[in-house]
Scaffold this motif. Sequence first.
Motif, short mmCIF file in Angstrom:
data_model
loop_
_atom_site.label_atom_id
_atom_site.label_comp_id
_atom_site.label_asym_id
_atom_site.label_seq_id
_atom_site.Cartn_x
_atom_site.Cartn_y
_atom_site.Cartn_z
N ALA A 165 0.80 -1.22 0.00
CA ALA A 165 0.00 0.00 0.00
C ALA A 165 0.84 1.27 0.00
O ALA A 165 0.31 2.36 -0.14
CB ALA A 165 -0.94 0.00 1.20
N ARG A 226 2.92 5.37 6.74
CA ARG A 226 3.36 5.43 5.35
C ARG A 226 4.47 6.44 5.20
O ARG A 226 4.30 7.60 5.53
CB ARG A 226 2.19 5.75 4.43
CG ARG A 226 1.10 4.70 4.60
CD ARG A 226 0.24 4.50 3.40
NE ARG A 226 -0.74 3.46 3.71
CZ ARG A 226 -1.83 3.24 3.02
NH1 ARG A 226 -2.11 4.00 1.98
NH2 ARG A 226 -2.65 2.26 3.36
N ARG A 234 -4.18 16.02 3.02
CA ARG A 234 -4.94 14.78 3.26
C ARG A 234 -4.05 13.59 3.61
O ARG A 234 -4.54 12.48 3.75
CB ARG A 234 -5.77 14.43 2.01
CG ARG A 234 -6.81 15.47 1.66
CD ARG A 234 -7.39 15.23 0.29
NE ARG A 234 -6.36 15.38 -0.74
CZ ARG A 234 -5.80 14.36 -1.39
NH1 ARG A 234 -6.19 13.14 -1.18
NH2 ARG A 234 -4.86 14.59 -2.28
N HIS A 235 -2.75 13.80 3.73
CA HIS A 235 -1.85 12.69 4.03
C HIS A 235 -1.07 12.91 5.32
O HIS A 235 -0.52 13.99 5.54
CB HIS A 235 -0.84 12.49 2.89
CG HIS A 235 -1.44 11.89 1.65
ND1 HIS A 235 -1.98 12.66 0.66
CD2 HIS A 235 -1.60 10.60 1.27
CE1 HIS A 235 -2.44 11.86 -0.30
NE2 HIS A 235 -2.23 10.61 0.04
N MET A 241 -6.45 3.71 10.84
CA MET A 241 -7.26 3.15 9.78
C MET A 241 -8.25 2.13 10.36
O MET A 241 -7.92 1.37 11.26
CB MET A 241 -6.37 2.50 8.72
CG MET A 241 -7.16 1.98 7.55
SD MET A 241 -6.45 2.34 5.95
CE MET A 241 -5.04 1.28 5.95
N ILE A 400 -11.85 8.44 0.48
CA ILE A 400 -12.00 8.22 1.93
C ILE A 400 -11.94 6.73 2.25
O ILE A 400 -11.50 6.33 3.33
CB ILE A 400 -13.27 8.91 2.47
CG1 ILE A 400 -13.30 8.93 4.01
CG2 ILE A 400 -14.54 8.28 1.92
CD1 ILE A 400 -14.26 9.96 4.58
N VAL A 401 -12.36 5.91 1.28
CA VAL A 401 -12.34 4.45 1.46
C VAL A 401 -11.69 3.81 0.24
O VAL A 401 -11.94 4.22 -0.89
CB VAL A 401 -13.78 3.90 1.61
CG1 VAL A 401 -13.83 2.39 1.35
CG2 VAL A 401 -14.35 4.21 2.98
N GLY A 445 -10.67 -0.28 3.65
CA GLY A 445 -9.93 0.53 4.62
C GLY A 445 -10.43 1.95 4.57
O GLY A 445 -10.59 2.52 3.48
N LEU A 446 -10.72 2.49 5.73
CA LEU A 446 -11.16 3.88 5.79
C LEU A 446 -10.19 4.66 6.68
O LEU A 446 -9.94 4.27 7.82
CB LEU A 446 -12.59 3.97 6.34
CG LEU A 446 -13.14 5.40 6.53
CD1 LEU A 446 -14.59 5.47 6.12
CD2 LEU A 446 -12.99 5.87 7.96
N GLY A 447 -9.62 5.72 6.14
CA GLY A 447 -8.69 6.54 6.91
C GLY A 447 -9.48 7.38 7.90
O GLY A 447 -10.26 8.24 7.52
N ARG A 450 -9.43 11.15 7.67
CA ARG A 450 -10.17 11.75 6.55
C ARG A 450 -11.64 11.87 6.92
O ARG A 450 -12.33 12.81 6.52
CB ARG A 450 -9.96 10.94 5.28
CG ARG A 450 -8.52 11.02 4.83
CD ARG A 450 -8.33 10.90 3.34
NE ARG A 450 -6.90 10.89 3.04
CZ ARG A 450 -6.37 10.34 1.96
NH1 ARG A 450 -7.15 9.75 1.07
NH2 ARG A 450 -5.08 10.39 1.76
N ILE A 461 -5.52 17.92 7.39
CA ILE A 461 -5.54 16.69 8.18
C ILE A 461 -4.64 16.81 9.43
O ILE A 461 -4.86 16.12 10.42
CB ILE A 461 -5.14 15.49 7.29
CG1 ILE A 461 -5.61 14.16 7.90
CG2 ILE A 461 -3.64 15.49 6.98
CD1 ILE A 461 -5.63 12.99 6.95
P1 ATP Z 1 -4.44 8.12 -1.53
O1 ATP Z 1 -4.58 7.82 -2.99
O2 ATP Z 1 -5.34 9.21 -1.04
O3 ATP Z 1 -3.01 8.30 -1.09
P2 ATP Z 1 -4.39 5.30 -1.00
O4 ATP Z 1 -4.90 4.77 -2.28
O5 ATP Z 1 -2.95 5.28 -0.73
O6 ATP Z 1 -4.96 6.81 -0.77
P3 ATP Z 1 -5.35 3.07 0.58
O7 ATP Z 1 -4.03 2.40 0.54
O8 ATP Z 1 -6.47 2.48 -0.18
O9 ATP Z 1 -5.20 4.61 0.19
O10 ATP Z 1 -5.77 3.28 2.13
C1 ATP Z 1 -7.11 3.24 2.56
C2 ATP Z 1 -7.56 4.57 3.13
O11 ATP Z 1 -6.63 5.09 4.06
C3 ATP Z 1 -7.69 5.67 2.09
O12 ATP Z 1 -8.90 5.59 1.43
C4 ATP Z 1 -7.59 6.91 2.95
O13 ATP Z 1 -8.83 7.18 3.58
C5 ATP Z 1 -6.62 6.50 4.01
N1 ATP Z 1 -5.24 6.96 3.76
C6 ATP Z 1 -4.35 6.46 2.90
N2 ATP Z 1 -3.16 7.07 2.97
C7 ATP Z 1 -3.30 8.00 3.96
C8 ATP Z 1 -2.41 8.94 4.55
N3 ATP Z 1 -1.14 9.04 4.15
N4 ATP Z 1 -2.89 9.73 5.56
C9 ATP Z 1 -4.16 9.61 5.98
N5 ATP Z 1 -5.04 8.73 5.48
C10 ATP Z 1 -4.62 7.93 4.47
#
Ligand code: ATP
Length: 476
Positions: A165, A226, A234-235, A241, A400-401, A445-447, A450, A461
């Motif tokens: 991920a 990450r 947003r990151h 999660m 968000i998901v 997975g829901l952050g 977010r 965020i």
């Molecule tokens: P994005 O494209 O926004 O970076 P992602 O595709 O990397 O997201 P996933 O790996 O599917 O995200 O993770 C599931 C959920 O976790 C995302 O839908 C989001 O809500 C949340 N999320 C992902 N990366 C982050 C981050 N660095 N900080 C906060 N929330 C995150």
Amino acid sequence: MSIKLKSLLQTSPNGQEVTVRGWVRTFRANRFIALNDGSTLQNIQCVVDFESFDEALLKQITTGAALQIKGKYVESQGKGQSAEIQVEDIHLYGGADPETYPIQPKKHSFEFLREKAHLRVRTATFSAVMRIRAALSFAVHQFFREEGFHYIHTPIITGSDAEGAGEMFKVTTLDEKNIPTNENGKTDFTKDFFGKETHLTVSGQLEAETYAMGLGEVYTFGPTFRAENSNTTRHLAEFWMIEPEMAFFDLNDNMDLAEKFIKGVLKYILENCQEDLEFLDQRFASEEKTKPQIERSELGLLEKIKFVVENEFVRLSYTDAIEILRNSKPNKKKKFNYLIEEWGADLQSEHERYLVEKHFKKPVILFDYPAKIKAFYMRLNEDEKTVRAMDILFPGIGEIVGGSQREERLDVLKKRIAAMGIEEEELWWYLDLRKFGSAPHSGFGLGFERLVLFATGMGNIRDVIPFPRTPQNASF
Ligand code: ATP
Ligand code: MN
């Protein structure tokens, strides 16, 4: 015993003796102390007859000081509040020197407050945000318990680097000045704490899947990490999660659950956090006013939340989304930074926002993405080009998901693993699930931050988690 302001303010004032404890928000005219204890947004006005108190004590009652106040709870004489305390006794626990205490009763920027993250919860905005965060967190557990899910704790230190991920943080106890190497000159991880290379987890999904295949319906709610250098609003490098995983659920069941879940927890705060939400609604409105007309949100914060709770999310396949985007104005006028030309393109946040904010003006669930741009564990469709993935996109937030139906067929999964260049041995235990009692299953997975961002109408965020971790910043 002292009473919390939240309970006190719900009782009618008839001169009863009360004791309250909290921190001074303001002390006006040597007479009116506004005290807050964090149980509610509201302060209690405490009226001091300054002649009855020591001048030296009153001098120390400044913004930020911690006090215990005893007195009579009475109907207020003044405007602005219905009840107040006529102070009879003051105990000062600790003063806050106004020369150096940074949180003064004036408007501070969020950037400034991030540098004072250890004190910012003493402002109205941050206390409201953190109470809503806590309420949402409770609502998450309540929702899943009522749905029959079991809460499981997946490891934070992981030995599998196939989660796929994102970039991972290394976990090691090796001495950085004296790294042991093997005959190839590479780090010898057999000498490391776990005898192998380990990282902080980016997702608990793979482990959650193993538990779903025995407990049926499970969820995790824990920290994930990450190491991506994405400095966006947003990151975070460390975020929380929520990851439910359900045996015998297909992608439609998965989408139904995700939609019900989001609506359920938002409904919970509408019912239980009214005061804080109304306050943040006003903050949101005045913030929006500072933006140029075209960037302003059409709905207020409370309206946005209610809109999500009351309306069905749009469900749209990736293929249909590409058609909409290809024919969209910003694509034709070359306004997108990444123009949509061909099927298979990964969607950027500008595209997601166009779909949600301009085209549908609703949350959108996109599904059936190209296999090439999604993880190895997502179930391959009959067309052999797309996988049973789904992302939920939210106005102002973007994704968000992220979720999918998982590939339960051993042979197909093995092919996908090979195609992605992942070592099969790394995933032996994950593959075992497909050898022994395999069954269709799904999850997402829901952050959490977010979700809090959406629910509070905050813009960054970093302002919805107590101590944000971002590139170049791990203070506190
Ligand atoms: P994005 O494209 O926004 O970076 P992602 O595709 O990397 O997201 P996933 O790996 O599917 O995200 O993770 C599931 C959920 O976790 C995302 O839908 C989001 O809500 C949340 N999320 C992902 N990366 C982050 C981050 N660095 N900080 C906060 N929330 C995150
Ligand atoms: Mn990401």
